[in-house]
Scaffold this active site. Structure first.
Site, PDB file in Angstrom:
ATOM      1  N   ASP A 273      -8.072   4.912  -5.112  1.00 48.13           N
ATOM      2  CA  ASP A 273      -7.353   6.158  -5.439  1.00 48.13           C
ATOM      3  C   ASP A 273      -8.302   7.338  -5.239  1.00 48.13           C
ATOM      4  OD1 ASP A 273      -7.964   5.080  -8.736  1.00 48.13           O
ATOM      5  OD2 ASP A 273      -8.782   6.963  -7.941  1.00 48.13           O
TER       6      ASP A 273
ATOM      7  N   ASN B 125     -16.601  -0.711 -21.264  1.00 41.44           N
ATOM      8  CA  ASN B 125     -15.362  -1.464 -21.072  1.00 41.44           C
ATOM      9  C   ASN B 125     -14.607  -1.479 -22.397  1.00 41.44           C
ATOM     10  OD1 ASN B 125     -13.373  -3.317 -20.165  1.00 41.44           O
ATOM     11  ND2 ASN B 125     -14.833  -4.177 -18.710  1.00 41.44           N
TER      12      ASN B 125
ATOM     13  N   THR C 121     -14.843  -2.042 -15.009  1.00 42.52           N
ATOM     14  CA  THR C 121     -14.745  -3.067 -13.977  1.00 42.52           C
ATOM     15  C   THR C 121     -14.952  -4.446 -14.597  1.00 42.52           C
ATOM     16  OG1 THR C 121     -15.586  -3.886 -11.847  1.00 42.52           O
ATOM     17  CG2 THR C 121     -17.177  -2.778 -13.296  1.00 42.52           C
ATOM     18  N   SER C 122     -14.176  -5.405 -14.069  1.00 42.42           N
ATOM     19  CA  SER C 122     -14.236  -6.767 -14.624  1.00 42.42           C
ATOM     20  C   SER C 122     -15.425  -7.537 -14.067  1.00 42.42           C
ATOM     21  CB  SER C 122     -12.949  -7.521 -14.281  1.00 42.42           C
ATOM     22  OG  SER C 122     -12.823  -7.615 -12.853  1.00 42.42           O
TER      23      SER C 122
ATOM     24  N   TYR D 179       0.830  -1.221   0.000  1.00 43.32           N
ATOM     25  CA  TYR D 179       0.000   0.000   0.000  1.00 43.32           C
ATOM     26  C   TYR D 179       0.861   1.266   0.000  1.00 43.32           C
ATOM     27  CZ  TYR D 179      -4.000  -2.949   0.163  1.00 43.32           C
ATOM     28  OH  TYR D 179      -4.943  -3.883  -0.197  1.00 43.32           O
TER      29      TYR D 179
ATOM     30  N   ALA E 182     -12.394   4.309 -21.484  1.00 40.40           N
ATOM     31  CA  ALA E 182     -13.279   5.162 -20.678  1.00 40.40           C
ATOM     32  C   ALA E 182     -13.063   6.642 -21.000  1.00 40.40           C
ATOM     33  CB  ALA E 182     -13.015   4.904 -19.198  1.00 40.40           C
TER      34      ALA E 182
ATOM     35  N   HIS F  82     -14.626   0.363  -1.239  1.00 36.60           N
ATOM     36  CA  HIS F  82     -13.490  -0.484  -0.828  1.00 36.60           C
ATOM     37  C   HIS F  82     -12.436   0.303  -0.071  1.00 36.60           C
ATOM     38  CE1 HIS F  82     -14.499  -3.609  -4.196  1.00 36.60           C
ATOM     39  NE2 HIS F  82     -15.288  -3.707  -3.152  1.00 36.60           N
TER      40      HIS F  82
ATOM     41  N   ARG G  60       1.754   2.124  -3.557  1.00 37.60           N
ATOM     42  CA  ARG G  60       0.625   2.680  -4.326  1.00 37.60           C
ATOM     43  C   ARG G  60       0.306   4.103  -3.856  1.00 37.60           C
ATOM     44  NH1 ARG G  60      -3.821  -1.891  -3.739  1.00 37.60           N
ATOM     45  NH2 ARG G  60      -5.049  -0.602  -5.150  1.00 37.60           N
TER      46      ARG G  60
ATOM     47  N   CYS H 134      -7.475   3.305  12.570  1.00 35.50           N
ATOM     48  CA  CYS H 134      -7.076   2.734  13.867  1.00 35.50           C
ATOM     49  C   CYS H 134      -7.764   1.385  14.034  1.00 35.50           C
ATOM     50  CB  CYS H 134      -7.496   3.676  14.994  1.00 35.50           C
ATOM     51  SG  CYS H 134      -7.291   2.939  16.629  1.00 35.50           S
TER      52      CYS H 134
HETATM   53  C1  BV8 Z   1     -17.460  -9.461   1.309  1.00 37.81           C
HETATM   54  C2  BV8 Z   1      -9.390  -3.154  -1.964  1.00 37.81           C
HETATM   55  C3  BV8 Z   1     -18.734 -10.365   3.064  1.00 37.81           C
HETATM   56  C4  BV8 Z   1      -7.999  -3.645  -1.872  1.00 37.81           C
HETATM   57  C5  BV8 Z   1     -10.663  -4.858  -3.096  1.00 37.81           C
HETATM   58  C6  BV8 Z   1     -14.840 -16.144   0.562  1.00 37.81           C
HETATM   59  C7  BV8 Z   1     -14.760 -15.476   1.772  1.00 37.81           C
HETATM   60  C8  BV8 Z   1     -15.196 -14.166   1.933  1.00 37.81           C
HETATM   61  C9  BV8 Z   1     -15.697 -13.500   0.825  1.00 37.81           C
HETATM   62  C10 BV8 Z   1     -15.735 -14.163  -0.374  1.00 37.81           C
HETATM   63  C11 BV8 Z   1     -15.344 -15.481  -0.531  1.00 37.81           C
HETATM   64  N1  BV8 Z   1     -15.536 -15.838  -1.833  1.00 37.81           N
HETATM   65  C12 BV8 Z   1     -16.030 -14.796  -2.508  1.00 37.81           C
HETATM   66  C13 BV8 Z   1     -16.157 -13.792  -1.645  1.00 37.81           C
HETATM   67  C14 BV8 Z   1     -16.607 -12.490  -1.902  1.00 37.81           C
HETATM   68  C15 BV8 Z   1     -15.361 -11.659  -2.221  1.00 37.81           C
HETATM   69  C16 BV8 Z   1     -15.147 -11.790  -3.700  1.00 37.81           C
HETATM   70  O1  BV8 Z   1     -15.898 -11.228  -4.450  1.00 37.81           O
HETATM   71  N2  BV8 Z   1     -14.119 -12.538  -4.097  1.00 37.81           N
HETATM   72  C17 BV8 Z   1     -13.869 -12.684  -5.539  1.00 37.81           C
HETATM   73  C18 BV8 Z   1     -12.371 -12.778  -5.792  1.00 37.81           C
HETATM   74  C19 BV8 Z   1     -14.638 -13.924  -6.017  1.00 37.81           C
HETATM   75  N3  BV8 Z   1     -15.687 -10.326  -1.838  1.00 37.81           N
HETATM   76  C20 BV8 Z   1     -15.336  -9.877  -0.633  1.00 37.81           C
HETATM   77  O2  BV8 Z   1     -14.647 -10.475   0.156  1.00 37.81           O
HETATM   78  C21 BV8 Z   1     -15.917  -8.526  -0.281  1.00 37.81           C
HETATM   79  N4  BV8 Z   1     -16.497  -8.593   1.023  1.00 37.81           N
HETATM   80  O3  BV8 Z   1     -17.944 -10.234   0.526  1.00 37.81           O
HETATM   81  O4  BV8 Z   1     -17.830  -9.368   2.598  1.00 37.81           O
HETATM   82  C22 BV8 Z   1     -18.974 -10.115   4.492  1.00 37.81           C
HETATM   83  C23 BV8 Z   1     -20.262 -10.232   4.958  1.00 37.81           C
HETATM   84  C24 BV8 Z   1     -20.493 -10.014   6.301  1.00 37.81           C
HETATM   85  C25 BV8 Z   1     -19.441  -9.641   7.142  1.00 37.81           C
HETATM   86  C26 BV8 Z   1     -18.147  -9.512   6.635  1.00 37.81           C
HETATM   87  C27 BV8 Z   1     -17.902  -9.745   5.311  1.00 37.81           C
HETATM   88  C28 BV8 Z   1     -14.842  -7.454  -0.240  1.00 37.81           C
HETATM   89  C29 BV8 Z   1     -14.217  -7.306  -1.596  1.00 37.81           C
HETATM   90  C30 BV8 Z   1     -13.291  -6.091  -1.583  1.00 37.81           C
HETATM   91  C31 BV8 Z   1     -11.864  -6.527  -1.822  1.00 37.81           C
HETATM   92  N5  BV8 Z   1     -11.021  -5.358  -1.955  1.00 37.81           N
HETATM   93  N6  BV8 Z   1      -9.941  -3.747  -3.165  1.00 37.81           N
HETATM   94  C32 BV8 Z   1      -7.137  -2.921  -2.849  1.00 37.81           C
HETATM   95  O5  BV8 Z   1      -7.640  -2.137  -3.674  1.00 37.81           O
HETATM   96  O6  BV8 Z   1      -5.927  -3.138  -2.740  1.00 37.81           O
HETATM   97  S1  BV8 Z   1     -11.199  -5.571  -4.513  1.00 37.81           S
HETATM   98  C33 BV8 Z   1     -10.305  -5.066  -5.862  1.00 37.81           C
HETATM   99  O7  BV8 Z   1     -10.932  -5.694  -7.001  1.00 37.81           O
HETATM  100  C34 BV8 Z   1     -10.394  -3.584  -6.168  1.00 37.81           C
HETATM  101  O8  BV8 Z   1     -11.186  -2.856  -5.271  1.00 37.81           O
HETATM  102  C35 BV8 Z   1     -11.054  -3.553  -7.516  1.00 37.81           C
HETATM  103  O9  BV8 Z   1     -11.863  -2.475  -7.676  1.00 37.81           O
HETATM  104  C36 BV8 Z   1     -11.861  -4.767  -7.451  1.00 37.81           C
HETATM  105  C37 BV8 Z   1     -12.494  -5.226  -8.708  1.00 37.81           C
HETATM  106  O10 BV8 Z   1     -11.564  -5.144  -9.728  1.00 37.81           O
HETATM  107  P1  BV8 Z   1     -11.846  -4.097 -10.924  1.00 37.81           P
HETATM  108  O11 BV8 Z   1     -11.968  -2.738 -10.360  1.00 37.81           O
HETATM  109  O12 BV8 Z   1     -12.967  -4.592 -11.730  1.00 37.81           O
HETATM  110  O13 BV8 Z   1     -10.461  -4.180 -11.646  1.00 37.81           O
HETATM  111  P2  BV8 Z   1      -9.977  -5.330 -12.645  1.00 37.81           P
HETATM  112  O14 BV8 Z   1      -8.510  -5.155 -12.857  1.00 37.81           O
HETATM  113  O15 BV8 Z   1     -10.513  -6.653 -12.182  1.00 37.81           O
HETATM  114  O16 BV8 Z   1     -10.738  -4.978 -14.003  1.00 37.81           O
HETATM  115  C38 BV8 Z   1     -10.448  -3.776 -14.681  1.00 37.81           C
HETATM  116  C39 BV8 Z   1     -11.481  -3.669 -15.794  1.00 37.81           C
HETATM  117  O17 BV8 Z   1     -11.287  -2.416 -16.457  1.00 37.81           O
HETATM  118  C40 BV8 Z   1     -11.324  -4.744 -16.854  1.00 37.81           C
HETATM  119  O18 BV8 Z   1     -12.612  -5.239 -17.201  1.00 37.81           O
HETATM  120  C41 BV8 Z   1     -10.694  -4.008 -18.046  1.00 37.81           C
HETATM  121  O19 BV8 Z   1     -11.138  -4.536 -19.289  1.00 37.81           O
HETATM  122  C42 BV8 Z   1     -11.241  -2.629 -17.859  1.00 37.81           C
HETATM  123  N7  BV8 Z   1     -10.384  -1.559 -18.395  1.00 37.81           N
HETATM  124  C43 BV8 Z   1      -9.025  -1.493 -18.377  1.00 37.81           C
HETATM  125  N8  BV8 Z   1      -8.633  -0.325 -18.945  1.00 37.81           N
HETATM  126  C44 BV8 Z   1      -9.765   0.343 -19.306  1.00 37.81           C
HETATM  127  C45 BV8 Z   1     -10.880  -0.442 -18.953  1.00 37.81           C
HETATM  128  N9  BV8 Z   1     -12.141  -0.054 -19.208  1.00 37.81           N
HETATM  129  C46 BV8 Z   1     -12.314   1.145 -19.815  1.00 37.81           C
HETATM  130  N10 BV8 Z   1     -11.297   1.951 -20.170  1.00 37.81           N
HETATM  131  C47 BV8 Z   1     -10.019   1.581 -19.930  1.00 37.81           C
HETATM  132  N11 BV8 Z   1      -9.008   2.385 -20.319  1.00 37.81           N
END
Ligand code: BV8
Length: 229
Positions: free
Chosen positions: A94, A202, A177-178, A54, A220, A109, A57, A117
């Site tokens: 960001d 996208n 977003t993916s 972090y 975008a 997020h 970044r 804290c």
């Molecule tokens: C929750 C912060 C429940 C960190 C992030 C097992 C246990 C627990 C939970 C789970 C589990 N299994 C599944 C889950 C749910 C889990 C989840 O979804 N897992 C996935 C992997 C399956 N989710 C969670 O855990 C969430 N919490 O469920 O809580 C709960 C309930 C009760 C009590 C407690 C808890 C929390 C998820 C948050 C994780 N943190 N980020 C950090 O940033 O370092 S997620 C991380 O991925 C980022 O935030 C990011 O935003 C997010 C999604 O990614 P994208 O933004 O979509 O980025 P990506 O690279 O994937 O895609 C980019 C896209 O842009 C592409 O499509 C590309 O084509 C496009 N693109 C690129 N360039 C351009 C463009 N488009 C247009 N123009 C361009 N130029």
């Protein structure tokens, strides 16, 4: 005419500002396992690794040549000009939407520019990198600040407000977003269920998500200003 707009952004909207996305070849996760750098367990296991992840970044956002692009600026203009209700929910940590002028903004997020804290949950604007000397000022003795970021397995922020907006919105636009991370990836289903028009922006060549009624393919920074004008 739309009256309630909900915009959801992901890492793709910041890609043209020079910030890595998560799942591209050179993406953030390519260098790290999610479990190691974006889970509470990873933080317990190797705090220094997570702090380095972090801090690097945060430094890039502060000192790198990173600025809002035309897509961020267009969304800020839309907020200014739109007479109805608009909520911008970002998955990104960001602060490029803020720099572009967006105000009705929710970081579901968390935020890279803040620390939290672990005891009180109070957040602090970061003035120095995460580390042994960066302590909160709300406890005695101060607790070591953690990134104010929602890790996997942690509850996203503002979910009540987001669900209320999803139930009310008549236009839902997802940009860069993916759709791989929940609950954000499921917002389009809720919007569809409540009768909203659902639109996805996208890159061309990326498989569109079938849940969206409309797809705009392209960068975008090109598509969003055209949609807003
Ligand atoms: C929750 C912060 C429940 C960190 C992030 C097992 C246990 C627990 C939970 C789970 C589990 N299994 C599944 C889950 C749910 C889990 C989840 O979804 N897992 C996935 C992997 C399956 N989710 C969670 O855990 C969430 N919490 O469920 O809580 C709960 C309930 C009760 C009590 C407690 C808890 C929390 C998820 C948050 C994780 N943190 N980020 C950090 O940033 O370092 S997620 C991380 O991925 C980022 O935030 C990011 O935003 C997010 C999604 O990614 P994208 O933004 O979509 O980025 P990506 O690279 O994937 O895609 C980019 C896209 O842009 C592409 O499509 C590309 O084509 C496009 N693109 C690129 N360039 C351009 C463009 N488009 C247009 N123009 C361009 N130029």
């Amino acid at each position: 005419m739309y009256r309630h707009i909900l915009v959801l952004t992901g890492a793709g909207i910041s890609a043209e500002s020079g910030l890595k996305t998560f799942r591209a070849q050179d993406g953030l996760w390519e260098e790290h396992d999610i479990e190691d750098v974006a889970t509470p367990e990873g933080y317990q296991r190797d705090r220094a690794l997570v702090e380095r992840f972090y801090n690097s970044r945060w430094q890039q956002l502060r000192h790198g040549d990173v600025h809002p692009n035309a897509a961020h600026l267009a969304l800020a203009r839309l907020e200014q000009a739109f007479p109805g209700e608009l909520l911008l929910v970002t998955q990104n940590i960001d602060n490029l939407h803020e720099q572009a002028g967006s105000k009705r903004l929710l970081h579901m997020h968390g935020e890279l520019v803040k620390g939290r804290c672990p005891s009180s949950g109070q957040t602090f604007l970061l003035r120095e990198p995460f580390g042994p000397d960066n302590l909160c000022t709300c406890c005695i003795p101060g607790q070591r600040l953690r990134p104010h970021v929602v890790w996997f397995g942690e509850m996203p922020l503002g979910m009540d407000k987001i669900h209320a907006a999803l139930e009310r919105c008549d236009l839902f636009i997802a940009i860069g977003t993916s759709g791989t991370v929940y609950p954000a990836a499921g917002f389009v289903d809720t919007a569809n269920h409540h009768g909203a028009r659902t639109v996805e922006v996208n890159l061309s060549g990326v498989e569109p998500h079938s849940q969206f009624q409309c797809h705009f393919e392209g960068k975008a920074s090109v598509i969003v200003p055209k949609l807003v004008e």
